[in-house]
Scaffold this active site. Structure first.
Site, PDB file in Angstrom:
ATOM      1  CG  HIS A  34      30.709  65.476  32.441  1.00 42.72           C
ATOM      2  ND1 HIS A  34      31.967  65.679  32.968  1.00 42.72           N
ATOM      3  CD2 HIS A  34      30.362  64.205  32.761  1.00 42.72           C
ATOM      4  CE1 HIS A  34      32.373  64.570  33.582  1.00 42.72           C
ATOM      5  NE2 HIS A  34      31.418  63.666  33.463  1.00 42.72           N
ATOM      6  N   PRO A 124      29.905  65.687  43.847  1.00 45.16           N
ATOM      7  CG  PRO A 124      30.992  65.207  45.840  1.00 45.16           C
ATOM      8  CD  PRO A 124      30.856  66.280  44.798  1.00 45.16           C
ATOM      9  CG  LEU A 125      25.611  63.725  40.930  1.00 49.92           C
ATOM     10  CD1 LEU A 125      25.007  62.715  39.966  1.00 49.92           C
ATOM     11  CD2 LEU A 125      25.539  65.126  40.347  1.00 49.92           C
ATOM     12  CG  HIS A 265      26.684  61.985  31.325  1.00 44.47           C
ATOM     13  ND1 HIS A 265      26.007  62.786  32.209  1.00 44.47           N
ATOM     14  CD2 HIS A 265      27.791  61.548  31.978  1.00 44.47           C
ATOM     15  CE1 HIS A 265      26.668  62.828  33.354  1.00 44.47           C
ATOM     16  NE2 HIS A 265      27.762  62.091  33.235  1.00 44.47           N
ATOM     17  CD  GLU A 413      21.475  61.147  61.045  1.00 46.49           C
ATOM     18  OE1 GLU A 413      21.112  60.682  62.138  1.00 46.49           O
ATOM     19  OE2 GLU A 413      21.027  60.767  59.935  1.00 46.49           O
ATOM     20  CG  HIS A 475      23.772  53.665  69.174  1.00 39.58           C
ATOM     21  ND1 HIS A 475      23.242  52.764  68.276  1.00 39.58           N
ATOM     22  CD2 HIS A 475      22.856  54.652  69.300  1.00 39.58           C
ATOM     23  CE1 HIS A 475      22.046  53.183  67.898  1.00 39.58           C
ATOM     24  NE2 HIS A 475      21.796  54.335  68.496  1.00 39.58           N
ATOM     25  NE  ARG A 522      23.840  57.992  77.424  1.00 36.41           N
ATOM     26  CZ  ARG A 522      23.303  56.832  77.766  1.00 36.41           C
ATOM     27  NH1 ARG A 522      23.979  55.713  77.567  1.00 36.41           N
ATOM     28  NH2 ARG A 522      22.102  56.763  78.288  1.00 36.41           N
TER      29      ARG A 522
END
Length: 666
Positions: A34, A124-125, A265, A413, A475, A522
């Site tokens: 690239h 991984p961008l 690119h 997250e 969940h 939990r």
């Protein structure tokens, strides 16, 4: 606080061209690559290294060095060219010539190798800028803890359009601006081109404004004007906010056939393209040949850093003994000798008390006790402070108080996981990333990168099964434990009670070659283990919790976490019928697989009927129960209802486990 004056000269255009020609020569030799980034960002990188970067190639692990992250990692030859030209021993010319070849440190995308100057794996961008966020947090906290004489460095990231289009990009922009991380600077390669073509195909917003409204200092410049780049960096260093320098560039600059176009690119290069670029820039050097004056100018860029490192070493040597020793302990990753004593006391106390305890709360109690012994533990949480219960006595890390050790990440997250990776890569920390297990899918790209890099990040999860009850199937992560176990170099630990929780934490802190997923329930779990001695039975991955007593072992019941109590109850039913049954707890499959064959056979019981029980899908259990073994667990997603009712509804009961064993005995 020590500051390094800017006394270095601006680089020559030939220094920027050296980056371009090394990149093109390497890509031509490899047959692919690239070129867009190294050709388009050459002037920016040359100014950074020649005028501003705090680094010493002779000591690439200097703790107070600036960190450089190539977030647009596909343009890896930009980084390799910089490292080779500035004199990093681990990136010799031969390595550049073997770009993208097996065994070369110049891989297709940068791969974590600090001795070579590669601070993190990117590709991984968006991952890279989130790692850079974590590095900036690490620097700010260490500076607040040890003072600016010992810690005063910056984090710089080269950033492409794709990094900012990824969702994690916006998470990073928001959180970094909120925390006012003034030692963080992004260079945005604003070339208006992506792999598909013009950026206008998919975006129309003002990208710079996204940073401004989030509280960043923003400067927009011509990325090929080295004086403008230098002035923008100088302004960024003077501003207390994080900085984004929007560098308007031409992709693949110098190659007439490709510059400013989609093919710039990663379109295939030909020798004719190199010849055209050489004619345009007046470059006379042959393939991989950097003219001696240019090469010497590049090698000179690291000399001010060598002097800065020597001055820093003198300040460290002059620091009080306690400060110096604690600083070195942290940056070298050495744990204090008494940390195990904390866990052994907690383990003995839980075994003696014998009281049921909410599993995630038990983990929080363990973490809180360790916080006082290991100040390098720093916890990030995705807006779940109360239900995960791991903040305890920690103060928040804020713009006003960067000495805090609890990062309120918000509902982000992905950024949380990736910034934890950045903190681990920076050094000096034991980062924790805490959330619900069903939300681990949002941070999975960061978890994968931690495993790939071998970073010792501790991912802590609550809400691990249908046991959460009425919140329902969104969940209830029935499939996620299996997917984490399938990830290479990821230890997955699912303890059954507070004693195993303490053992799991001991394993996690000892494990330095990769990340650990600590998976907690939990709900309240009974205290099954009453042995509180220092031996860590969980360290072998699986062990016999209760051996057969009614006769020779005919049945072996395997289980993890909250279902170990079900296995023990099923064992009692079978034993009452005279069927010799052993119950095995398997908190970590990968550790068990690493044991010798004799131990594994002793635990699994050759020739016995094996039945596994877990409130999750069966995937992977075949490895331990065999084709003829039984499984009691989930076959699909969960439902909303009380936990006890759900276990009965889905047939995850002691009676069902015993019935599976009887059927196979018959």
């Amino acid at each position: 606080m020590y500051t390094q004056p800017d006394v270095r000269s601006l680089p020559s255009e030939a220094m920027a061209h050296a980056i371009r020609f090394l990149a093109v020569d390497a890509i031509l030799a490899a047959g692919e690559g690239h070129q867009g980034v190294p050709l388009g960002m050459a002037e920016i990188a040359a100014v950074l290294y020649a005028r501003h970067l705090r680094f010493d190639p002779a000591d690439p692990l200097w703790p107070d060095r600036d960190r450089v992250v190539l977030s647009n990692g596909h343009g890896s030859m930009l980084l390799y060219a910089l490292l080779h030209l500035s004199g990093y021993d681990h990136i010799p010319l031969d390595a550049v010539k073997r770009f993208r070849e097996l065994g070369s440190p110049c891989a297709g995308h940068p791969e974590y190798d600090p001795p070579a100057g590669i601070e993190t794996t990117t590709g991984p961008l968006g991952q890279g800028i989130a790692n850079a966020l974590g590095m900036a947090i690490a620097e700010a906290h260490l500076r607040a803890t040890f003072g600016g004489d010992l810690v005063n460095h910056r984090t710089w990231a080269f950033v492409g359009d794709g990094c900012l289009q990824e969702g994690v990009g916006q998470e990073v922009i928001q959180l970094a601006g909120h925390l006012r991380l003034g030692h963080l600077t992004f260079f945005w390669d604003d070339n208006a081109i992506t792999d598909d073509g013009a950026t206008a195909l998919s975006i129309s917003e003002n990208v710079a404004e996204r940073f401004r409204v989030a509280g960043w200092h923003v400067v927009e410049i011509d990325g090929h004007d080295m004086q403008a780049v230098d002035a923008a960096i100088t302004a960024a260093k003077a501003d207390p906010r994080p900085s984004m320098i929007a560098c308007r560039t031409v992709i693949a600059r110098g190659v007439p056939r490709l510059e400013g176009q989609r093919g710039g690119h990663s379109g295939k290069l030909f020798p004719e393209d190199r010849a055209a670029m050489a004619a345009r820039f007046g470059w006379t050097g042959g393939s991989f040949d950097i003219p001696a004056p240019v090469s010497e100018a590049w090698r000179a860029t690291g000399r001010p850093g060598a002097a800065a490192r020597a001055a820093w070493q003198a300040r460290l040597d002059a620091a009080p003994v306690g400060t110096r020793e604690e600083f070195l302990r942290r940056v070298e990753g050495r744990l204090k000798p008494d940390w195990r004593d904390v866990l052994h006391r907690l383990k003995a106390g839980a075994a003696s008390a014998g009281q049921p305890e909410f599993s995630i709360a038990a983990s929080g109690t363990i973490a809180a006790s360790l916080y006082d012994v290991l100040p390098e533990m720093m916890t990030g949480c995705a807006d779940l402070e109360a239900p995960t219960n791991h903040k305890r006595q920690l103060a928040a890390f804020t713009a006003e108080d960067p000495s805090g050790r609890y990062i309120h990440c918000g509902v982000r997250e992905h950024a949380m996981g990736a910034l934890a990776n950045g903190m681990a890569a920076h050094g000096g920390f034991i980062p924790l990333a805490v959330t619900y297990l069903p939300f681990s899918d949002y941070e999975r790209p960061a978890m994968r990168m931690a495993a790939l890099m071998g970073l010792p990040v501790r991912f802590v999860f609550s809400h691990d099964s249908i046991g959460i009850g009425k919140n329902g199937p969104t969940h209830q992560p029935v499939e996620i434990i299996a997917s984490l176990r399938a990830m290479p170099n990821m230890l997955v630990l699912r303890p059954c009670d507070a004693v195993e929780a303490a053992e799991a934490w001991e394993i996690a802190l000892e494990h330095r070659s990769g990340p650990v997923s600590l998976v907690f329930a939990r709900q309240s779990l009974p205290q099954l283990r009453r042995d509180g001695g220092p031996e860590n039975r969980s360290a072998r991955g699986a062990y016999i919790l209760a051996e057969a007593e009614a006769g020779p072992r005919r049945v072996t019941l395997l289980s993890t976490g909250s279902e170990v109590q079900i296995a023990l109850a099923a064992r009692a039913l079978l034993e009452a019928e005279g069927i010799g049954t052993a119950a095995v707890s398997m908190p970590c499959w990968s550790l068990f697989e690493a044991q010798d064959r004799a131990y594994r056979q002793a635990v699994l019981g050759p020739g016995t009927v094996r039945v596994a029980v877990e409130a999750a899908v069966k995937f992977g259990w075949e490895r331990w129960i065999g084709e003829e073994g039984g499984f009691v667990g989930m076959t699909g997603f969960g439902a909303s209802g009380p936990a006890e009712a759900l276990y009965r509804h889905f047939g995850i009961t002691a009676e069902a486990v015993a019935a599976e064993a009887r059927e196979r005995l018959a």
